[in-house]
Design an enzyme around this catalytic site. Structure first.
Site, PDB file in Angstrom:
ATOM      1  N   ASN A 191       0.856  -1.182   0.000  1.00  0.00           N
ATOM      2  CA  ASN A 191       0.000   0.000   0.000  1.00  0.00           C
ATOM      3  C   ASN A 191       0.895   1.235   0.000  1.00  0.00           C
ATOM      4  OD1 ASN A 191      -2.834   1.272   0.478  1.00  0.00           O
ATOM      5  ND2 ASN A 191      -1.509   2.276   1.985  1.00  0.00           N
ATOM      6  N   TYR A 194      -0.158  10.092   4.095  1.00  0.00           N
ATOM      7  CA  TYR A 194      -0.604  10.382   5.459  1.00  0.00           C
ATOM      8  C   TYR A 194       0.417  11.337   6.073  1.00  0.00           C
ATOM      9  CZ  TYR A 194      -2.204   5.645   4.246  1.00  0.00           C
ATOM     10  OH  TYR A 194      -2.694   4.550   3.579  1.00  0.00           O
ATOM     11  N   ARG A 195      -0.069  12.425   6.630  1.00  0.00           N
ATOM     12  CA  ARG A 195       0.860  13.386   7.208  1.00  0.00           C
ATOM     13  C   ARG A 195       1.640  12.737   8.346  1.00  0.00           C
ATOM     14  NH1 ARG A 195      -4.065  15.946  10.065  1.00  0.00           N
ATOM     15  NH2 ARG A 195      -3.653  15.539  12.279  1.00  0.00           N
ATOM     16  N   GLU A 255      -0.627   0.913  -6.003  1.00  0.00           N
ATOM     17  CA  GLU A 255      -0.566   2.286  -6.503  1.00  0.00           C
ATOM     18  C   GLU A 255       0.573   2.476  -7.499  1.00  0.00           C
ATOM     19  OE1 GLU A 255      -2.907   2.429  -2.758  1.00  0.00           O
ATOM     20  OE2 GLU A 255      -1.005   1.489  -3.339  1.00  0.00           O
ATOM     21  N   ASP A 304      -5.787  21.650   8.560  1.00  0.00           N
ATOM     22  CA  ASP A 304      -6.019  20.665   7.508  1.00  0.00           C
ATOM     23  C   ASP A 304      -6.731  21.250   6.301  1.00  0.00           C
ATOM     24  OD1 ASP A 304      -5.986  17.975   6.465  1.00  0.00           O
ATOM     25  OD2 ASP A 304      -6.042  17.304   8.551  1.00  0.00           O
ATOM     26  N   GLY A 317      -5.433   1.898   3.914  1.00  0.00           N
ATOM     27  CA  GLY A 317      -4.708   0.642   3.743  1.00  0.00           C
ATOM     28  C   GLY A 317      -3.577   0.459   4.735  1.00  0.00           C
TER      29      GLY A 317
END
Length: 472
Positions: free
Chosen positions: A167, A171-172, A231, A280, A190
Protein backbone atom coordinates in the site's frame (compact mmCIF):
# COMPACT_ATOMS: atom_id res chain seq x y z
CA UNK A 1 6.98 13.70 -22.08
CA UNK A 2 7.80 11.14 -19.39
CA UNK A 3 9.42 12.37 -16.19
CA UNK A 4 11.72 9.87 -14.53
CA UNK A 5 12.28 12.09 -11.50
CA UNK A 6 11.14 15.26 -9.79
CA UNK A 7 14.24 17.16 -10.91
CA UNK A 8 13.30 16.79 -14.57
CA UNK A 9 9.74 17.91 -13.82
CA UNK A 10 11.04 21.02 -12.05
CA UNK A 11 13.24 21.86 -15.05
CA UNK A 12 10.26 21.70 -17.39
CA UNK A 13 8.06 23.72 -15.02
CA UNK A 14 10.66 26.49 -15.05
CA UNK A 15 10.94 26.34 -18.84
CA UNK A 16 7.14 26.60 -19.14
CA UNK A 17 6.92 29.58 -16.79
CA UNK A 18 5.23 27.45 -14.11
CA UNK A 19 7.89 27.81 -11.42
CA UNK A 20 9.17 30.75 -9.37
CA UNK A 21 12.49 30.66 -7.54
CA UNK A 22 12.55 32.48 -4.20
CA UNK A 23 16.03 33.42 -3.06
CA UNK A 24 15.02 35.43 0.01
CA UNK A 25 15.76 33.39 3.18
CA UNK A 26 12.51 32.19 4.77
CA UNK A 27 11.72 30.08 7.81
CA UNK A 28 10.05 26.66 7.55
CA UNK A 29 8.04 27.77 10.57
CA UNK A 30 4.99 29.56 9.12
CA UNK A 31 6.77 31.81 6.59
CA UNK A 32 6.99 29.33 3.70
CA UNK A 33 3.39 28.36 4.37
CA UNK A 34 2.20 31.98 4.28
CA UNK A 35 3.87 32.63 0.93
CA UNK A 36 2.53 29.37 -0.50
CA UNK A 37 -1.00 30.09 0.72
CA UNK A 38 -1.09 33.50 -0.95
CA UNK A 39 0.34 32.23 -4.24
CA UNK A 40 -1.75 29.06 -4.45
CA UNK A 41 -5.02 30.92 -3.84
CA UNK A 42 -4.19 33.12 -6.83
CA UNK A 43 -3.48 30.14 -9.07
CA UNK A 44 0.21 31.01 -9.06
CA UNK A 45 3.31 28.97 -9.93
CA UNK A 46 5.17 26.23 -8.13
CA UNK A 47 7.56 27.76 -5.60
CA UNK A 48 11.19 26.74 -5.12
CA UNK A 49 12.49 28.18 -1.85
CA UNK A 50 16.26 28.14 -2.36
CA UNK A 51 17.28 29.40 1.08
CA UNK A 52 15.47 27.80 4.00
CA UNK A 53 16.58 29.17 7.35
CA UNK A 54 18.44 26.58 9.41
CA UNK A 55 18.55 24.02 6.58
CA UNK A 56 20.70 23.31 3.55
CA UNK A 57 18.02 21.70 1.38
CA UNK A 58 15.67 23.76 -0.80
CA UNK A 59 11.90 23.30 -0.47
CA UNK A 60 9.40 23.13 -3.31
CA UNK A 61 5.66 23.73 -2.82
CA UNK A 62 2.53 24.11 -4.97
CA UNK A 63 3.80 21.52 -7.49
CA UNK A 64 0.31 20.58 -8.72
CA UNK A 65 -1.41 23.93 -8.22
CA UNK A 66 -2.57 24.57 -11.81
CA UNK A 67 -4.31 22.69 -14.59
CA UNK A 68 -1.26 23.15 -16.80
CA UNK A 69 1.05 21.55 -14.23
CA UNK A 70 -1.36 18.64 -13.82
CA UNK A 71 -1.29 18.12 -17.61
CA UNK A 72 2.49 18.26 -17.66
CA UNK A 73 2.69 15.67 -14.88
CA UNK A 74 0.49 13.34 -16.97
CA UNK A 75 2.51 13.67 -20.20
CA UNK A 76 0.36 16.42 -21.67
CA UNK A 77 -2.96 14.68 -21.02
CA UNK A 78 -5.86 16.16 -19.10
CA UNK A 79 -7.33 14.14 -16.20
CA UNK A 80 -10.39 13.45 -18.39
CA UNK A 81 -8.14 12.00 -21.09
CA UNK A 82 -6.28 9.92 -18.52
CA UNK A 83 -9.59 8.58 -17.18
CA UNK A 84 -10.76 7.62 -20.67
CA UNK A 85 -7.46 5.87 -21.41
CA UNK A 86 -7.69 3.95 -18.14
CA UNK A 87 -11.27 2.96 -18.91
CA UNK A 88 -10.28 1.77 -22.41
CA UNK A 89 -7.51 -0.34 -20.92
CA UNK A 90 -9.74 -1.94 -18.29
CA UNK A 91 -12.82 -2.33 -20.48
CA UNK A 92 -11.69 -5.62 -22.02
CA UNK A 93 -14.44 -7.97 -23.18
CA UNK A 94 -13.75 -11.71 -23.37
CA UNK A 95 -12.45 -12.32 -26.91
CA UNK A 96 -14.78 -14.31 -29.16
CA UNK A 97 -12.74 -14.08 -32.35
CA UNK A 98 -9.09 -14.57 -33.29
CA UNK A 99 -8.75 -10.85 -34.04
CA UNK A 100 -10.18 -9.89 -30.63
CA UNK A 101 -7.77 -12.37 -29.00
CA UNK A 102 -4.82 -10.71 -30.71
CA UNK A 103 -6.02 -7.27 -29.62
CA UNK A 104 -6.50 -8.52 -26.05
CA UNK A 105 -2.95 -9.93 -25.95
CA UNK A 106 -1.65 -6.60 -27.18
CA UNK A 107 -3.49 -4.78 -24.40
CA UNK A 108 -2.26 -7.20 -21.75
CA UNK A 109 1.33 -6.78 -22.95
CA UNK A 110 0.88 -3.02 -22.86
CA UNK A 111 -0.46 -3.25 -19.31
CA UNK A 112 2.46 -5.43 -18.17
CA UNK A 113 4.86 -2.57 -18.93
CA UNK A 114 3.38 -0.61 -16.03
CA UNK A 115 4.43 -2.99 -13.25
CA UNK A 116 7.23 -1.78 -10.95
CA UNK A 117 10.77 -2.71 -11.92
CA UNK A 118 13.31 -3.66 -9.26
CA UNK A 119 16.79 -2.16 -9.47
CA UNK A 120 19.90 -2.68 -7.33
CA UNK A 121 21.21 0.89 -7.30
CA UNK A 122 19.25 4.09 -6.94
CA UNK A 123 19.78 7.83 -6.72
CA UNK A 124 17.67 7.95 -3.55
CA UNK A 125 20.46 6.02 -1.77
CA UNK A 126 23.43 8.11 -2.85
CA UNK A 127 23.72 9.32 0.76
CA UNK A 128 22.87 6.97 3.65
CA UNK A 129 22.47 7.86 7.33
CA UNK A 130 22.18 4.82 9.59
CA UNK A 131 22.25 7.17 12.59
CA UNK A 132 19.36 9.31 11.39
CA UNK A 133 18.34 12.75 12.62
CA UNK A 134 15.01 14.08 11.36
CA UNK A 135 15.88 17.62 12.41
CA UNK A 136 17.97 18.12 9.27
CA UNK A 137 14.83 17.86 7.10
CA UNK A 138 13.14 21.24 6.41
CA UNK A 139 9.73 19.98 7.55
CA UNK A 140 7.19 22.78 7.80
CA UNK A 141 5.03 24.15 10.54
CA UNK A 142 2.22 25.46 8.34
CA UNK A 143 -0.17 27.17 10.78
CA UNK A 144 0.22 28.90 14.16
CA UNK A 145 -1.59 26.27 16.24
CA UNK A 146 -0.11 23.20 14.57
CA UNK A 147 1.28 20.67 17.03
CA UNK A 148 4.76 21.03 15.55
CA UNK A 149 6.53 20.45 12.25
CA UNK A 150 5.02 18.05 9.72
CA UNK A 151 6.06 16.12 6.65
CA UNK A 152 3.08 16.94 4.43
CA UNK A 153 3.80 15.30 1.04
CA UNK A 154 4.97 11.76 1.90
CA UNK A 155 4.43 8.45 0.17
CA UNK A 156 3.96 6.10 3.12
CA UNK A 157 4.72 2.52 2.10
CA UNK A 158 3.71 -0.63 4.00
CA UNK A 159 2.91 -4.24 3.18
CA UNK A 160 0.21 -6.53 4.54
CA UNK A 161 2.06 -8.91 6.88
CA UNK A 162 -0.10 -11.83 5.70
CA UNK A 163 -0.61 -11.25 1.98
CA UNK A 164 2.49 -9.19 1.20
CA UNK A 165 0.42 -6.72 -0.82
CA UNK A 166 1.80 -3.20 -0.89
CA UNK A 167 0.00 0.00 0.00
CA UNK A 168 1.22 3.47 -0.88
CA UNK A 169 -0.73 6.21 0.88
CA UNK A 170 -0.32 9.87 1.71
CA UNK A 171 -0.60 10.38 5.46
CA UNK A 172 0.86 13.39 7.21
CA UNK A 173 3.74 12.73 9.61
CA UNK A 174 4.39 14.83 12.70
CA UNK A 175 8.02 15.19 13.69
CA UNK A 176 8.06 14.16 17.35
CA UNK A 177 11.84 14.20 17.80
CA UNK A 178 15.03 13.33 15.93
CA UNK A 179 14.06 9.68 15.42
CA UNK A 180 10.26 9.47 15.76
CA UNK A 181 7.28 10.46 13.62
CA UNK A 182 3.56 10.39 14.29
CA UNK A 183 1.74 8.54 11.49
CA UNK A 184 -1.67 10.12 10.92
CA UNK A 185 -3.55 7.46 8.99
CA UNK A 186 -7.29 7.10 9.36
CA UNK A 187 -8.80 3.71 10.29
CA UNK A 188 -10.27 3.28 6.79
CA UNK A 189 -6.86 3.48 5.07
CA UNK A 190 -4.71 0.64 3.74
CA UNK A 191 -1.71 1.39 5.94
CA UNK A 192 -3.88 1.39 9.06
CA UNK A 193 -5.24 -2.04 8.08
CA UNK A 194 -1.70 -3.39 7.67
CA UNK A 195 -0.83 -2.15 11.15
CA UNK A 196 -3.93 -3.78 12.63
CA UNK A 197 -2.87 -7.08 11.08
CA UNK A 198 0.65 -6.69 12.46
CA UNK A 199 -0.66 -5.86 15.93
CA UNK A 200 -2.94 -8.88 15.85
CA UNK A 201 0.12 -11.00 15.11
CA UNK A 202 2.17 -9.23 17.79
CA UNK A 203 4.71 -8.03 15.21
CA UNK A 204 6.40 -4.80 14.29
CA UNK A 205 5.34 -3.31 10.95
CA UNK A 206 8.04 -2.09 8.61
CA UNK A 207 7.33 1.31 7.10
CA UNK A 208 9.11 3.48 4.55
CA UNK A 209 8.46 7.09 3.58
CA UNK A 210 9.44 8.30 0.12
CA UNK A 211 9.66 12.05 -0.50
CA UNK A 212 9.73 13.51 -4.00
CA UNK A 213 9.57 10.73 -6.60
CA UNK A 214 8.45 11.56 -10.15
CA UNK A 215 5.18 13.59 -10.29
CA UNK A 216 2.95 10.74 -11.50
CA UNK A 217 4.06 8.49 -8.64
CA UNK A 218 3.62 11.35 -6.19
CA UNK A 219 0.01 11.81 -7.31
CA UNK A 220 -0.90 8.13 -7.02
CA UNK A 221 -0.39 8.15 -3.24
CA UNK A 222 -3.51 10.35 -3.11
CA UNK A 223 -5.59 8.15 -5.44
CA UNK A 224 -8.56 6.26 -3.91
CA UNK A 225 -7.68 2.82 -5.27
CA UNK A 226 -9.49 -0.34 -4.11
CA UNK A 227 -7.75 -2.32 -1.38
CA UNK A 228 -5.04 -4.58 -2.74
CA UNK A 229 -4.47 -2.62 -5.97
CA UNK A 230 -0.85 -1.49 -6.19
CA UNK A 231 -0.57 2.29 -6.50
CA UNK A 232 2.78 1.87 -8.27
CA UNK A 233 1.06 0.09 -11.16
CA UNK A 234 -1.23 3.11 -11.59
CA UNK A 235 1.87 5.32 -11.42
CA UNK A 236 3.42 3.29 -14.24
CA UNK A 237 0.28 3.76 -16.32
CA UNK A 238 0.29 7.52 -15.70
CA UNK A 239 3.97 7.98 -16.54
CA UNK A 240 3.95 5.48 -19.41
CA UNK A 241 6.72 3.29 -18.02
CA UNK A 242 7.55 1.17 -14.99
CA UNK A 243 8.33 2.83 -11.68
CA UNK A 244 11.82 1.72 -10.69
CA UNK A 245 11.97 0.54 -7.08
CA UNK A 246 14.86 -0.36 -4.81
CA UNK A 247 14.99 -2.24 -1.53
CA UNK A 248 15.53 -0.11 1.57
CA UNK A 249 18.81 -0.17 3.45
CA UNK A 250 17.31 -1.27 6.78
CA UNK A 251 13.85 -2.52 5.74
CA UNK A 252 12.70 -5.13 3.23
CA UNK A 253 10.24 -2.69 1.62
CA UNK A 254 10.90 -1.32 -1.86
CA UNK A 255 10.75 2.42 -2.47
CA UNK A 256 10.66 4.55 -5.66
CA UNK A 257 14.28 4.72 -6.77
CA UNK A 258 14.02 8.31 -8.00
CA UNK A 259 12.91 9.73 -4.63
CA UNK A 260 14.65 12.77 -3.19
CA UNK A 261 14.59 11.39 0.38
CA UNK A 262 13.61 8.08 1.95
CA UNK A 263 12.90 7.54 5.66
CA UNK A 264 12.95 3.92 6.88
CA UNK A 265 11.66 2.49 10.12
CA UNK A 266 9.06 0.46 11.96
CA UNK A 267 5.92 0.72 14.07
CA UNK A 268 5.82 -0.97 17.45
CA UNK A 269 2.58 -2.90 18.14
CA UNK A 270 0.41 -1.26 20.76
CA UNK A 271 2.30 2.04 20.75
CA UNK A 272 0.39 5.29 20.27
CA UNK A 273 1.22 8.92 20.90
CA UNK A 274 -0.84 12.10 20.80
CA UNK A 275 -0.55 13.68 17.34
CA UNK A 276 -1.88 17.08 16.24
CA UNK A 277 -3.48 19.54 16.03
CA UNK A 278 -2.90 20.27 12.35
CA UNK A 279 -4.35 22.93 10.05
CA UNK A 280 -6.02 20.67 7.51
CA UNK A 281 -7.54 20.84 4.02
CA UNK A 282 -10.99 21.34 5.55
CA UNK A 283 -9.91 24.83 6.57
CA UNK A 284 -10.02 23.89 10.26
CA UNK A 285 -7.55 22.40 12.69
CA UNK A 286 -7.96 18.65 13.00
CA UNK A 287 -8.06 17.68 16.66
CA UNK A 288 -5.26 15.90 18.53
CA UNK A 289 -5.64 12.14 18.82
CA UNK A 290 -3.59 9.01 19.40
CA UNK A 291 -1.70 7.65 16.39
CA UNK A 292 1.09 5.12 15.78
CA UNK A 293 4.74 6.10 16.17
CA UNK A 294 7.31 5.48 13.44
CA UNK A 295 10.77 4.75 14.81
CA UNK A 296 13.32 5.81 12.21
CA UNK A 297 16.17 3.41 11.43
CA UNK A 298 17.71 5.17 8.42
CA UNK A 299 17.41 8.20 6.17
CA UNK A 300 18.74 8.15 2.62
CA UNK A 301 18.72 10.86 -0.03
CA UNK A 302 20.15 12.08 -3.31
CA UNK A 303 23.37 14.07 -3.32
CA UNK A 304 21.49 17.33 -3.95
CA UNK A 305 17.89 16.66 -2.94
CA UNK A 306 14.91 18.99 -3.07
CA UNK A 307 12.38 18.66 -0.26
CA UNK A 308 8.74 18.57 -1.47
CA UNK A 309 5.92 19.91 0.70
CA UNK A 310 2.27 20.77 0.28
CA UNK A 311 0.38 23.34 2.30
CA UNK A 312 -3.32 22.80 2.96
CA UNK A 313 -5.90 25.06 4.57
CA UNK A 314 -9.00 27.05 3.62
CA UNK A 315 -9.65 26.24 -0.06
CA UNK A 316 -8.76 26.77 -2.82
CA UNK A 317 -5.19 25.52 -2.55
CA UNK A 318 -2.98 22.97 -4.30
CA UNK A 319 -5.04 20.03 -3.09
CA UNK A 320 -8.02 21.49 -4.98
CA UNK A 321 -6.31 20.52 -8.23
CA UNK A 322 -5.40 17.08 -6.91
CA UNK A 323 -8.99 16.46 -5.83
CA UNK A 324 -10.33 17.64 -9.18
CA UNK A 325 -7.84 15.33 -10.92
CA UNK A 326 -9.09 12.34 -8.97
CA UNK A 327 -12.71 13.24 -9.75
CA UNK A 328 -12.06 13.27 -13.50
CA UNK A 329 -9.79 10.21 -13.67
CA UNK A 330 -12.11 7.97 -11.69
CA UNK A 331 -15.46 9.13 -13.16
CA UNK A 332 -15.15 6.78 -16.17
CA UNK A 333 -14.53 3.87 -13.82
CA UNK A 334 -17.74 4.70 -11.94
CA UNK A 335 -19.54 4.90 -15.29
CA UNK A 336 -18.25 1.43 -16.20
CA UNK A 337 -20.24 0.04 -13.27
CA UNK A 338 -23.12 2.51 -13.43
CA UNK A 339 -23.59 3.71 -17.04
CA UNK A 340 -26.56 5.86 -16.04
CA UNK A 341 -24.15 8.31 -14.38
CA UNK A 342 -23.67 11.24 -16.79
CA UNK A 343 -21.29 13.40 -14.78
CA UNK A 344 -20.10 13.93 -11.23
CA UNK A 345 -18.65 16.93 -9.44
CA UNK A 346 -17.16 17.35 -5.98
CA UNK A 347 -16.92 21.14 -5.58
CA UNK A 348 -13.89 22.56 -3.85
CA UNK A 349 -16.21 24.49 -1.52
CA UNK A 350 -17.16 21.10 -0.06
CA UNK A 351 -13.49 20.05 0.26
CA UNK A 352 -14.34 17.08 -1.99
CA UNK A 353 -16.25 15.00 0.52
CA UNK A 354 -18.85 17.34 1.96
CA UNK A 355 -20.77 17.76 -1.33
CA UNK A 356 -21.16 15.53 -4.36
CA UNK A 357 -23.29 16.62 -7.32
CA UNK A 358 -24.15 13.83 -9.77
CA UNK A 359 -26.29 13.88 -12.93
CA UNK A 360 -27.98 10.72 -14.18
CA UNK A 361 -29.99 9.36 -17.06
CA UNK A 362 -33.04 8.72 -14.91
CA UNK A 363 -34.66 5.46 -16.04
CA UNK A 364 -37.13 4.37 -13.35
CA UNK A 365 -38.87 5.60 -10.18
CA UNK A 366 -36.50 5.93 -7.24
CA UNK A 367 -33.44 5.91 -9.49
CA UNK A 368 -31.96 8.99 -7.81
CA UNK A 369 -32.08 7.37 -4.39
CA UNK A 370 -30.53 4.22 -5.76
CA UNK A 371 -27.57 6.23 -7.08
CA UNK A 372 -27.18 8.09 -3.78
CA UNK A 373 -27.00 4.88 -1.77
CA UNK A 374 -24.75 3.30 -4.40
CA UNK A 375 -22.19 6.08 -4.24
CA UNK A 376 -22.00 5.77 -0.46
CA UNK A 377 -20.97 2.15 -1.03
CA UNK A 378 -18.02 2.90 -3.34
CA UNK A 379 -14.67 3.17 -1.55
CA UNK A 380 -13.94 6.63 -0.21
CA UNK A 381 -17.25 7.93 -1.56
CA UNK A 382 -18.58 6.62 1.75
CA UNK A 383 -17.29 9.88 3.27
CA UNK A 384 -19.62 12.02 1.11
CA UNK A 385 -21.68 14.03 3.57
CA UNK A 386 -24.24 15.37 1.07
CA UNK A 387 -25.04 13.77 -2.30
CA UNK A 388 -27.37 15.63 -4.65
CA UNK A 389 -28.72 13.81 -7.71
CA UNK A 390 -29.82 15.78 -10.79
CA UNK A 391 -31.28 14.96 -14.19
CA UNK A 392 -28.94 14.46 -17.14
CA UNK A 393 -29.40 17.94 -18.62
CA UNK A 394 -28.13 19.71 -15.49
CA UNK A 395 -24.48 20.80 -15.73
CA UNK A 396 -23.15 19.62 -12.37
CA UNK A 397 -19.89 21.51 -13.03
CA UNK A 398 -21.91 24.76 -12.83
CA UNK A 399 -22.46 25.52 -9.15
CA UNK A 400 -24.96 28.30 -9.91
CA UNK A 401 -27.09 26.02 -12.08
CA UNK A 402 -26.96 23.27 -9.44
CA UNK A 403 -28.15 25.54 -6.64
CA UNK A 404 -30.93 27.00 -8.84
CA UNK A 405 -32.13 23.53 -9.82
CA UNK A 406 -31.82 22.21 -6.27
CA UNK A 407 -33.98 25.00 -4.87
CA UNK A 408 -36.58 24.62 -7.60
CA UNK A 409 -36.92 20.82 -7.76
CA UNK A 410 -37.12 19.57 -4.21
CA UNK A 411 -39.78 19.23 -1.57
CA UNK A 412 -37.63 18.77 1.54
CA UNK A 413 -39.92 16.29 3.29
CA UNK A 414 -40.25 14.12 0.20
CA UNK A 415 -36.84 14.39 -1.44
CA UNK A 416 -34.31 14.37 1.41
CA UNK A 417 -33.11 11.00 2.67
CA UNK A 418 -30.52 9.99 5.25
CA UNK A 419 -28.03 7.25 5.97
CA UNK A 420 -25.58 6.50 8.75
CA UNK A 421 -22.10 5.04 8.59
CA UNK A 422 -18.42 5.90 8.39
CA UNK A 423 -17.49 9.57 8.06
CA UNK A 424 -14.16 11.20 7.41
CA UNK A 425 -11.89 11.34 10.43
CA UNK A 426 -11.55 15.10 9.84
CA UNK A 427 -15.31 15.68 10.17
CA UNK A 428 -15.56 17.71 13.37
CA UNK A 429 -19.36 18.03 13.20
CA UNK A 430 -20.31 14.37 13.75
CA UNK A 431 -21.25 13.40 17.31
CA UNK A 432 -18.74 10.54 17.26
CA UNK A 433 -15.32 10.26 15.62
CA UNK A 434 -15.45 8.29 12.34
CA UNK A 435 -19.22 7.67 12.53
CA UNK A 436 -22.14 9.88 11.61
CA UNK A 437 -24.95 10.65 9.20
CA UNK A 438 -25.08 11.50 5.50
CA UNK A 439 -27.80 13.26 3.51
CA UNK A 440 -29.05 12.52 0.02
CA UNK A 441 -31.23 14.84 -2.02
CA UNK A 442 -33.26 13.85 -5.06
CA UNK A 443 -33.25 16.99 -7.23
CA UNK A 444 -34.53 15.23 -10.35
CA UNK A 445 -37.90 15.96 -11.94
CA UNK A 446 -40.55 13.86 -10.19
CA UNK A 447 -42.61 11.32 -12.07
CA UNK A 448 -46.24 10.23 -11.57
CA UNK A 449 -44.87 6.78 -10.70
CA UNK A 450 -43.11 8.45 -7.77
CA UNK A 451 -46.41 9.87 -6.49
CA UNK A 452 -46.18 13.31 -8.12
CA UNK A 453 -49.65 14.13 -9.53
CA UNK A 454 -49.23 17.72 -10.72
CA UNK A 455 -47.84 18.75 -14.15
CA UNK A 456 -44.08 19.43 -14.03
CA UNK A 457 -43.42 22.88 -15.52
CA UNK A 458 -41.13 23.51 -18.47
CA UNK A 459 -37.97 25.56 -18.10
CA UNK A 460 -38.27 28.99 -19.76
CA UNK A 461 -36.55 29.09 -23.14
CA UNK A 462 -36.86 31.44 -26.12
CA UNK A 463 -38.11 29.88 -29.35
CA UNK A 464 -35.34 29.16 -31.92
CA UNK A 465 -36.83 31.38 -34.66
CA UNK A 466 -36.80 34.48 -32.49
CA UNK A 467 -33.27 33.75 -31.26
CA UNK A 468 -32.08 33.36 -34.85
CA UNK A 469 -33.65 36.69 -35.92
CA UNK A 470 -32.16 38.59 -32.98
CA UNK A 471 -28.76 36.96 -33.25
CA UNK A 472 -28.71 37.76 -36.95
Amino acid sequence: MTFQDLNHFIQILEKEGELKRISVPLSPLLEISEVTDKVSKRGGPALLFEKVEGHRFPVITNLFGSEKRIRLAFRGRSPDEVGKALKDLLEMEPPDTVWKSIKALSRLYHFSKFFPKKVNRASCQEVVFNEPDLSFLPALQCWPEDGGRYITFPLVITKDPETGKRNVGMYRLQVFDSKALGVHWHPHKGGAHHFRVAERRGERLEIAVALGPDPATLYTATAPLPEGIDELVLAGFLKGSSVEIVKGTTVSLEVPASSQFVIEGYLEPGERRMEGPFGDHTGFYSLPDLYPVMHVTAITHRKDPIYPATVVGIPPMEDSFLGRTTERIFLPLIQMQFPEVVDLHMPVEGVFHNFVFVSIDKRYPGHARKIGYTLWGIGQMMFSKVIVVFDAEVDVQNLSECLWTLGANIDPKRDVFFSEGPVDALDHASDLPHYGSKMGIDATKKWPEEGFKRPWPKKIEMDPATKKRIDG
